[in-house]
Write an enzyme that holds these catalytic residues in place. Structure first.
Site, PDB file in Angstrom:
ATOM      1  N   GLY A   1      33.259  39.744  45.588  1.00 17.22           N
ATOM      2  CA  GLY A   1      34.459  38.953  45.333  1.00 17.22           C
ATOM      3  C   GLY A   1      34.780  38.630  43.896  1.00 17.22           C
ATOM      4  O   GLY A   1      35.903  38.231  43.592  1.00 17.22           O
TER       5      GLY A   1
ATOM      6  N   ARG B   1      34.501  45.583  43.092  1.00 18.59           N
ATOM      7  CA  ARG B   1      35.451  45.632  41.978  1.00 18.59           C
ATOM      8  C   ARG B   1      34.783  45.331  40.625  1.00 18.59           C
ATOM      9  O   ARG B   1      34.986  46.067  39.658  1.00 18.59           O
ATOM     10  CB  ARG B   1      36.544  44.595  42.238  1.00 18.59           C
ATOM     11  CG  ARG B   1      37.726  44.682  41.295  1.00 18.59           C
ATOM     12  CD  ARG B   1      38.637  43.455  41.461  1.00 18.59           C
ATOM     13  NE  ARG B   1      38.930  43.152  42.833  1.00 18.59           N
ATOM     14  CZ  ARG B   1      40.000  43.585  43.514  1.00 18.59           C
ATOM     15  NH1 ARG B   1      40.892  44.331  42.919  1.00 18.59           N
ATOM     16  NH2 ARG B   1      40.173  43.247  44.773  1.00 18.59           N
TER      17      ARG B   1
ATOM     18  N   ARG C   1      47.863  50.051  44.704  1.00 17.84           N
ATOM     19  CA  ARG C   1      47.715  48.594  44.604  1.00 17.84           C
ATOM     20  C   ARG C   1      48.994  47.864  44.179  1.00 17.84           C
ATOM     21  O   ARG C   1      49.314  46.817  44.739  1.00 17.84           O
ATOM     22  CB  ARG C   1      46.525  48.219  43.692  1.00 17.84           C
ATOM     23  CG  ARG C   1      45.182  48.754  44.223  1.00 17.84           C
ATOM     24  CD  ARG C   1      43.978  48.164  43.517  1.00 17.84           C
ATOM     25  NE  ARG C   1      43.806  46.759  43.835  1.00 17.84           N
ATOM     26  CZ  ARG C   1      44.140  45.775  43.048  1.00 17.84           C
ATOM     27  NH1 ARG C   1      44.645  46.025  41.851  1.00 17.84           N
ATOM     28  NH2 ARG C   1      43.969  44.518  43.420  1.00 17.84           N
TER      29      ARG C   1
ATOM     30  N   TYR D   1      49.978  45.175  46.870  1.00 17.34           N
ATOM     31  CA  TYR D   1      49.663  43.764  46.582  1.00 17.34           C
ATOM     32  C   TYR D   1      50.442  43.213  45.391  1.00 17.34           C
ATOM     33  O   TYR D   1      50.092  42.158  44.871  1.00 17.34           O
ATOM     34  CB  TYR D   1      48.178  43.599  46.219  1.00 17.34           C
ATOM     35  CG  TYR D   1      47.187  44.321  47.086  1.00 17.34           C
ATOM     36  CD1 TYR D   1      46.997  43.962  48.420  1.00 17.34           C
ATOM     37  CD2 TYR D   1      46.407  45.339  46.555  1.00 17.34           C
ATOM     38  CE1 TYR D   1      46.058  44.624  49.200  1.00 17.34           C
ATOM     39  CE2 TYR D   1      45.469  46.003  47.335  1.00 17.34           C
ATOM     40  CZ  TYR D   1      45.303  45.645  48.650  1.00 17.34           C
ATOM     41  OH  TYR D   1      44.372  46.294  49.420  1.00 17.34           O
TER      42      TYR D   1
ATOM     43  N   CYS E   1      58.705  59.643  46.428  1.00 19.23           N
ATOM     44  CA  CYS E   1      60.045  59.366  46.938  1.00 19.23           C
ATOM     45  C   CYS E   1      60.085  57.982  47.554  1.00 19.23           C
ATOM     46  O   CYS E   1      60.116  57.841  48.787  1.00 19.23           O
ATOM     47  CB  CYS E   1      60.438  60.421  47.947  1.00 19.23           C
ATOM     48  SG  CYS E   1      60.634  61.981  47.122  1.00 19.23           S
ATOM     49  N   GLU E   2      60.031  56.990  46.724  1.00 20.73           N
ATOM     50  CA  GLU E   2      60.018  55.608  47.192  1.00 20.73           C
ATOM     51  C   GLU E   2      60.381  54.734  45.986  1.00 20.73           C
ATOM     52  O   GLU E   2      59.697  54.799  44.963  1.00 20.73           O
ATOM     53  CB  GLU E   2      58.596  55.301  47.702  1.00 20.73           C
ATOM     54  CG  GLU E   2      58.447  53.947  48.252  1.00 20.73           C
ATOM     55  CD  GLU E   2      57.857  53.937  49.674  1.00 20.73           C
ATOM     56  OE1 GLU E   2      57.735  55.004  50.311  1.00 20.73           O
ATOM     57  OE2 GLU E   2      57.559  52.842  50.135  1.00 20.73           O
TER      58      GLU E   2
ATOM     59  N   TYR F   1      39.243  50.597  44.049  1.00 21.15           N
ATOM     60  CA  TYR F   1      40.354  50.567  45.015  1.00 21.15           C
ATOM     61  C   TYR F   1      41.557  51.396  44.559  1.00 21.15           C
ATOM     62  O   TYR F   1      42.696  51.054  44.846  1.00 21.15           O
ATOM     63  CB  TYR F   1      40.760  49.116  45.325  1.00 21.15           C
ATOM     64  CG  TYR F   1      39.595  48.281  45.823  1.00 21.15           C
ATOM     65  CD1 TYR F   1      38.970  48.593  47.020  1.00 21.15           C
ATOM     66  CD2 TYR F   1      39.100  47.204  45.092  1.00 21.15           C
ATOM     67  CE1 TYR F   1      37.885  47.848  47.472  1.00 21.15           C
ATOM     68  CE2 TYR F   1      38.011  46.456  45.539  1.00 21.15           C
ATOM     69  CZ  TYR F   1      37.412  46.785  46.738  1.00 21.15           C
ATOM     70  OH  TYR F   1      36.340  46.060  47.181  1.00 21.15           O
TER      71      TYR F   1
HETATM   72  N1  LLP Z   1      31.576  42.923  50.947  1.00 21.43           N
HETATM   73  C1  LLP Z   1      32.468  42.977  51.929  1.00 21.43           C
HETATM   74  C2  LLP Z   1      32.047  42.735  53.296  1.00 21.43           C
HETATM   75  C3  LLP Z   1      33.814  43.288  51.642  1.00 21.43           C
HETATM   76  O1  LLP Z   1      34.696  43.330  52.643  1.00 21.43           O
HETATM   77  C4  LLP Z   1      34.198  43.540  50.312  1.00 21.43           C
HETATM   78  C5  LLP Z   1      35.584  43.877  49.982  1.00 21.43           C
HETATM   79  C6  LLP Z   1      33.221  43.487  49.308  1.00 21.43           C
HETATM   80  C7  LLP Z   1      31.913  43.160  49.648  1.00 21.43           C
HETATM   81  C8  LLP Z   1      33.516  43.768  47.863  1.00 21.43           C
HETATM   82  O2  LLP Z   1      34.399  42.865  47.318  1.00 21.43           O
HETATM   83  P1  LLP Z   1      34.735  42.948  45.744  1.00 21.43           P
HETATM   84  O3  LLP Z   1      33.469  42.626  44.976  1.00 21.43           O
HETATM   85  O4  LLP Z   1      35.205  44.315  45.464  1.00 21.43           O
HETATM   86  O5  LLP Z   1      35.781  41.922  45.552  1.00 21.43           O
HETATM   87  N2  LLP Z   1      41.758  46.806  48.572  1.00 21.43           N
HETATM   88  C9  LLP Z   1      41.756  45.472  47.988  1.00 21.43           C
HETATM   89  C10 LLP Z   1      40.375  44.864  48.018  1.00 21.43           C
HETATM   90  C11 LLP Z   1      39.817  44.784  49.417  1.00 21.43           C
HETATM   91  C12 LLP Z   1      38.419  44.231  49.434  1.00 21.43           C
HETATM   92  C13 LLP Z   1      37.809  44.453  50.747  1.00 21.43           C
HETATM   93  N3  LLP Z   1      36.489  43.985  50.867  1.00 21.43           N
HETATM   94  C14 LLP Z   1      42.300  45.559  46.550  1.00 21.43           C
HETATM   95  O6  LLP Z   1      42.610  46.640  46.113  1.00 21.43           O
HETATM   96  O7  LLP Z   1      42.420  44.538  45.889  1.00 21.43           O
END
Ligand code: LLP
Length: 454
Positions: free
Chosen positions: A262, A307, A344, A348, A375-376, A404
């Site tokens: 996160g 991330r 993204r 978002y 095309c968008e 991502y």
């Molecule tokens: N653990 C679990 C169970 C998760 O679902 C996720 C991310 C992570 C760890 C890793 O989270 P991070 O450290 O990357 O924040 N597609 C979206 C992000 C979706 C995240 C999904 N889960 C974007 O592009 O912002």
């Protein structure tokens, strides 16, 4: 805006997530942007565009910082896992494994990539809110820890695991914690499809006690992504410690505690995420305090950064093509990629920072909107962003695309995916070859009756 010049490298060497561009970024005497000792415009000419570039130094620095911070701030055992949904490839899996990371996978594809990439199977956890029989069998055969998300998982595993080959399990719960991030990427609040509801947890723990095939060792929760606050993780440690206590009373000594990922990154000048060390310090102290308060032994602390490990190591190079000026409204500059390699912004409304790789010292800036080629109308990568005047044929780097982007890419408009190269110390290596239109046709099947005779 990036200061008075078009581009100014940041310098938080130990925490790549606090830099917009990779930590090895520098501008050479000719004013050209280099990453990993390689000139970006040369990479574009050699490998074509769009091109994903990964800076090995940023990736390794982020890994090392997580590991060192855990060793420094957490008195018990610990294991960071790479959330491979952020960017899954053999090269990245192999790199994070060589740094001592485990991995979180959410599909057979991610599991296979991790195993072939050399991640130790005992260090892999398998997540998912709707795992298939095939995926669960594959995970079980490979001794991967399965994170139970719901009763459906338990019903399926009953038929797959046995007393002779028990399943190693963690239990995911929905902790009911709100945090400030985009609603699509928040997962810890109660109205979420992920994990057991807090009201169900006691029953699940009791039920698992009856099964000889079930070896429950850990608890898991993940509260969301691109988070800048630290308080939600402090609150999370408390909720998890309460559940550890309950599990212990029911007869499950919990030895692994996984607090998910996160930690956010800096996409633009306004973003100010905590450093990796600060984040680890906060979660470590919170877990120690929460366990001490309840007289619980310290568990092995796990976390799952995605991330913050890879995003800032990556950038995408595009070539600039057409332009369109809508008088008095906007100047569009079109690039040779867009929403298929970076969905993204359209998904978002995410913001990015960019620069012209060979004009990074210019201070003569104008606001332009970088549009993709799909095309968008919503296919816009950056809106009203200051850049030096650009010509068709110039190369543009968009920063922070290591997470991502490739993993969420598509073939919309039958546009092939870009190649990925990894750079370090003046060397460049291809880690994913460019897709070709012919690759896309390989999956098509034309039934005989459609084949025309001529
Ligand atoms: N653990 C679990 C169970 C998760 O679902 C996720 C991310 C992570 C760890 C890793 O989270 P991070 O450290 O990357 O924040 N597609 C979206 C992000 C979706 C995240 C999904 N889960 C974007 O592009 O912002």
């Amino acid at each position: 805006m990036l200061g008075s010049r078009a581009y100014e490298p940041d310098r938080d060497i130990n925490s790549p997530n606090r830099n917009i561009s990779p930590v090895s970024s520098e501008i050479n005497e000719e004013g050209k942007l280099m990453v990993g000792g390689c000139q970006l415009s040369e990479l574009a000419k050699k490998f074509g565009t769009p091109l994903y570039v990964l800076d090995e130094l940023s990736l390794r620095t982020a890994c090392k910082t997580y590991l060192q911070a855990l060793r420094k701030h957490y008195p018990g055992e610990s294991l960071p896992l790479y959330a491979s949904k952020a960017n899954s490839s053999l090269a990245i899996c192999s790199l994070i494994a060589s740094e001592g990371f485990g991995l979180d996978a959410v599909s057979e594809g991610e599991l296979l990539t991790a195993l072939k990439g050399g991640v130790e199977r005992e260090r892999i956890v398998f997540h998912g809110n709707n795992k298939s029989d095939k995926e669960l069998k594959f995970a079980h055969q490979n001794n991967v820890t399965v994170v139970l998300d719901n009763f459906h998982d338990i019903e399926k595993l009953k038929r797959i695991a046995s007393e002779n080959k028990p399943a190693n399990l963690m239990l995911r719960l929905t902790p009911g914690i709100e945090c400030h991030t985009h609603e699509y990427i928040r997962t810890g609040h109660l109205d979420s499809k992920f994990g057991f509801d807090p009201d169900e947890v006691e029953n699940v723990l009791k039920e698992l006690k009856r099964f000889k095939w079930a070896n429950l060792t850990g608890l898991h929760a993940h509260i969301g992504s691109q988070i800048f606050e630290t308080q939600p993780h402090i609150d999370l440690a408390d909720v998890m410690a309460d559940t550890m206590k309950m599990a212990k009373e029911i007869g499950h000594p919990i030895t692994n505690l996984n607090l998910g990922g996160g930690l956010g990154i800096k996409y633009n000048q306004e973003d100010n995420p905590p450093s990796i060390e600060k984040w680890v310090e906060v979660i470590s102290k919170a877990v120690v305090e929460a366990c001490n308060k309840r007289k619980l032994d310290l568990p092995k602390l796990m976390c799952e950064p995605g991330r913050s490990l890879v995003a800032s190591s990556g950038l995408t190079i595009y070539e600039i093509g057409a332009k369109k000026v809508v008088p008095g409204i906007r100047k569009y500059v079109c690039v040779d990629g867009g929403m298929s390699d970076n969905p993204r912004p359209i998904t978002y409304q995410s913001e990015y920072t960019a620069c012209l790789v060979d004009k990074s010292l210019s201070s003569d800036l104008e606001e332009v909107t970088i549009a993709g080629k799909h095309c968008e109308s919503g296919d816009v990568l950056l809106k009203d962003f200051p850049l030096p005047p650009c010509e068709s044929g110039d190369f543009l780097a968009v920063f922070g695309t290591g997470a991502y982007n490739y993993s969420m890419s598509s073939n919309y408009n039958r546009i092939p995916r870009p190649a990925t190269v990894m750079v370090n110390d003046g060397f460049v290596e291809l880690t994913q070859r460019r897709e070709l239109p012919e690759d896309l046709l390989q999956l098509d099947v034309l039934p005989d009756r459609f084949i025309t005779k001529n």
